[in-house]
Design an enzyme around this catalytic site. Structure first.
Site, PDB file in Angstrom:
ATOM      1  N   CYS A 183       0.810  -1.221   0.000  1.00 61.71           N
ATOM      2  CA  CYS A 183       0.000   0.000   0.000  1.00 61.71           C
ATOM      3  C   CYS A 183       0.843   1.271   0.000  1.00 61.71           C
ATOM      4  O   CYS A 183       1.131   1.855   1.043  1.00 61.71           O
ATOM      5  CB  CYS A 183      -0.970   0.049   1.179  1.00 61.71           C
ATOM      6  SG  CYS A 183      -2.105   1.435   0.990  1.00 61.71           S
ATOM      7  N   CYS A 361      -6.592   2.314  -3.379  1.00 62.96           N
ATOM      8  CA  CYS A 361      -5.919   2.869  -2.215  1.00 62.96           C
ATOM      9  C   CYS A 361      -6.789   3.983  -1.664  1.00 62.96           C
ATOM     10  O   CYS A 361      -6.823   5.079  -2.231  1.00 62.96           O
ATOM     11  CB  CYS A 361      -4.563   3.413  -2.664  1.00 62.96           C
ATOM     12  SG  CYS A 361      -3.563   3.989  -1.311  1.00 62.96           S
TER      13      CYS A 361
END
Ligand code: UQ1
Length: 432
Positions: A183, A361
């Site tokens: 991430c 995200c």
């Protein structure tokens, strides 16, 4: 005898030598080893393994033959010793120090010194493997001190919250390492939350907020990068690009960064709070494994997720070399495709369903705001909702904070959530 001067071929019949750096450590844990630092190049005409007597003298000779820029020496020791003198040191006739010189001082000028250790040789492929022993100096021990945390480990994530609350005055530094990460948005999400927290608690004017990133951009997708840069400007945050955290002196609250455009040049920053994103990489078991690529990621077809060499092996998630951002949303989309791929392969048919690299995200930019980034292999936005998702939205915050955990435990883990593609199609009336 550490001095083994192994010199690779430099004739025109055989190529030179590739340096491979499995480098990093397994996703989301500290300790052990990383390769934050790399050699300037990964290929040399002549590569000398070992900087002892043989290695240094041969590197000087090879420099004269092929030019300094084509020669490198792999040697981990900081000090080079003239060992014949040790007879006299042992006999009390000389001081040990007179036998020692810094390795850098004996390295022929212009030849690259690769400060690492060789772990494996592959002469058939003209490759050598280097050890991943370059960690962030001072970590993980530094986490015992206050003022430092990391959301990337179960052992340190609560330390972030403590450091955030204890903040008084000074620099708040947020880092992004010189490796792929899980991430890629998370290293800056905590910065926006911190900024919002200090604003809420009246401390914002006391905080000098800095994002020191190894990358040259804030985010890989232009649409969201533009939105983030606006927020960064508006919230008075300093971004320093191409800065890699190499050392933490937790007792002095100092963080040392290397300027990646000027190797060897470092900058020291005092901090009142430091959030570390550790260097990451494939798990140890996959490095040099038959199922892995050169770095150690499982080597799968980027559309079907079937292994490129072993048709009964498949890959999903962080361990793969799928060229997309490593997130739970990506895993969700991959799980849907992989289900189809395996079903067909089990029936001796060819896989047909294709993964487009979908990843998401949710960029948390405050305690009630999220920019929902969603994109594909081409770093093109692939948004679920028919609204501009690059805007900060309260609804998206609730989706991240309240809806996603439910979806995760009850649908994704149970094999009923293959990503939002069906929702996207519905929302866009089948047009996307
Ligand atoms: C998603 O599918 C997912 O996996 C469960 C996440 O991980 C927690 C996410 O953060 C997001 C955003 C998605 C995508 C889902 C929608 C409804 C946009």
């Amino acid at each position: 005898m550490s001095a083994i001067g192994v010199v690779s071929s430099c004739s025109h019949l055989r190529p030179g030598v590739w340096l491979l750096k499995p480098g990093m450590q397994k996703m989301s844990s500290f300790g052990l080893h990383t390769a934050a630092r790399c050699a300037a190049k990964d290929y040399y005409e002549v590569l000398v393994l070992g900087g002892g007597t043989g290695g240094i003298s041969m590197s000087a000779r090879m420099k004269r033959k092929v030019g300094a820029e084509n020669v490198a020496v792999v040697e981990p020791s900081k000090t080079h010793y003239y060992q014949p003198l040790w007879t006299l040191v042992g006999g009390g006739a000389k001081q040990l120090a007179t036998s020692a010189r810094p390795t850098g001082s004996v390295m022929p000028k212009g030849v690259e010194w690769i400060k690492s250790r060789v772990t494996a040789l592959d002469p058939d492929k003209n490759c050598v493997w280097l050890e991943n022993d370059i960690k962030i100096k001072g970590l993980p021990e530094g986490f015992h001190h206050p003022k430092i945390g990391s959301n990337y480990s179960v052992h340190t994530v609560e330390k972030t919250w403590k450091a955030l609350q204890d903040f008084k005055e000074g620099n708040a530094i947020f880092t992004f390492p010189n490796t792929p990460v899980k991430c890629a948005g998370a290293p800056q999400k905590i910065m926006y939350l911190s900024e919002a927290y200090w604003r809420k608690t009246g401390k914002r004017s006391k905080a000098n907020i800095m994002f020191n990133t190894s990358l040259g951009v804030i985010f890989g997708v232009k649409k969201y990068a533009d939105a983030l840069l606006e927020i960064i400007k508006e919230r008075n945050i300093a971004v320093n690009y191409r800065r890699n955290l190499v050392e933490v002196r937790a007792d002095k609250q100092e963080a040392v960064f290397e300027n990646l455009d000027k190797p060897g040049v470092t900058e020291v920053h005092q901090y009142e709070m430091l959030h570390v994103t550790p260097p990451m990489g494939p798990p140890e078991v996959l490095i040099n494994s038959p199922v892995s690529d050169e770095i150690g990621w499982v080597d799968v077809d980027k559309e079907t997720l079937q292994h490129k060499k072993y048709p009964n092996v498949f890959g999903i998630g962080d361990c793969t070399n799928l060229p997309t951002s490593k997130t739970a949303a990506a895993v969700a989309a991959q799980s849907g495709v992989l289900d189809k791929t395996i079903s067909l392969v089990m029936k001796n048919q060819l896989p047909t369903k294709k993964y487009d690299g979908y990843t998401s995200c949710p960029l948390v930019t405050g305690y009630n705001k999220v920019i929902l980034a969603e994109f594909d292999y081409n770093a093109q936005p692939l948004e679920t909702f028919p609204i501009d998702q690059s805007k900060e939205r309260v609804t998206m915050y609730h989706m991240k904070a309240d809806m996603m955990p439910f979806l995760y435990w009850n649908a994704l883990l149970k094999g009923y959530w293959g990503g939002p593609a069906p929702v996207r199609k519905l929302m866009h009336l089948g047009l996307k």
